[in-house]
Design an enzyme around this catalytic site. Structure first.
Site, mmCIF file in Angstrom:
data_model
loop_
_atom_site.group_PDB
_atom_site.id
_atom_site.type_symbol
_atom_site.label_atom_id
_atom_site.label_comp_id
_atom_site.label_asym_id
_atom_site.label_seq_id
_atom_site.Cartn_x
_atom_site.Cartn_y
_atom_site.Cartn_z
ATOM 1 N N TYR A 28 43.309 8.176 3.018
ATOM 2 C CA TYR A 28 43.086 9.650 3.271
ATOM 3 C C TYR A 28 41.687 10.110 3.214
ATOM 4 O O TYR A 28 40.900 9.616 2.613
ATOM 5 C CB TYR A 28 44.179 10.155 2.401
ATOM 6 N N CYS A 29 41.961 11.268 3.862
ATOM 7 C CA CYS A 29 40.588 12.479 3.978
ATOM 8 C C CYS A 29 41.396 13.739 3.852
ATOM 9 O O CYS A 29 42.311 13.712 2.932
ATOM 10 C CB CYS A 29 39.824 12.115 5.195
ATOM 11 N N TRP A 30 40.708 14.645 4.414
ATOM 12 C CA TRP A 30 41.129 16.068 4.269
ATOM 13 C C TRP A 30 42.445 16.331 4.665
ATOM 14 O O TRP A 30 43.359 17.139 4.210
ATOM 15 C CB TRP A 30 40.159 16.916 4.721
ATOM 16 N N CYS B 107 40.758 16.454 10.502
ATOM 17 C CA CYS B 107 39.696 15.469 10.206
ATOM 18 C C CYS B 107 39.957 13.864 10.616
ATOM 19 O O CYS B 107 41.147 13.543 10.068
ATOM 20 C CB CYS B 107 39.473 15.606 8.546
ATOM 21 N N MET C 96 44.828 15.031 2.132
ATOM 22 C CA MET C 96 45.030 15.999 1.249
ATOM 23 C C MET C 96 45.805 17.358 1.252
ATOM 24 O O MET C 96 46.612 17.820 0.671
ATOM 25 C CB MET C 96 43.552 16.399 0.597
#
Length: 157
Positions: free
Chosen positions: A92-94, A98, A122
């Protein structure tokens, strides 16, 4: 019915059922949503390692409890030391704007890991009211009613 009368949504007709089934099955093989990731983590035996691919500042700001911090740029040099290649990985990232989690998943797949991407990142983890570990402790925001039904554990989809 003339071309001008065709529904805007159906200007390109739906794929044949077999093609649609293959497409949607493939999406599910490559992606997991935040609600399913949360439920799996809460079970105590998720069957995967969750990898936060963001940089150090983002990690320090707040991350999913239990996640492993492995910024995308560090994957080639550190993944083999941090991750068990026999255990699936979810990155996972932002958020949906993204593609960091996608780049991280690609880097891990190129190294031979079985990997999926957590869609929503997130942003949606937080918007659904799931716990976030911060320097001051673990916090939760109230669920955003646009992404999670108030008072329900999940969307029941």
């Amino acid at each position: 019915m003339t071309v001008t009368e065709i529904s805007a949504a159906l200007r390109m007709p739906p794929a044949a059922p077999a093609e649609a089934a293959a497409f949607f099955a493939a999406r599910l093989a490559f992606q997991a949503d935040v609600s399913d990731v949360h439920a799996s983590l809460e079970s105590g035996a998720p069957g995967f390692v969750l990898v936060d691919s963001r940089g150090p500042e983002a990690w320090a700001q707040g991350h999913i409890p239990g996640a492993v911090h492995l910024p995308t740029a560090e994957i080639p040099g550190r993944a083999a030391d941090l991750l068990d290649s026999t255990v699936p990985v979810i990155t996972y990232c932002w958020g949906p704007g993204c593609d960091g989690a996608t780049r991280a998943a690609l880097a891990l797949a190129q190294l031979g890991f079985h990997v999926k991407e957590m869609i929503g990142g997130m942003e949606y983890w937080t918007r659904e009211g799931f716990p976030v570990k911060t320097p001051s402790g673990t916090t939760r925001q109230a669920p955003d009613p646009l992404v999670a039904p108030p008072g329900a554990p999940d969307c029941a989809c």
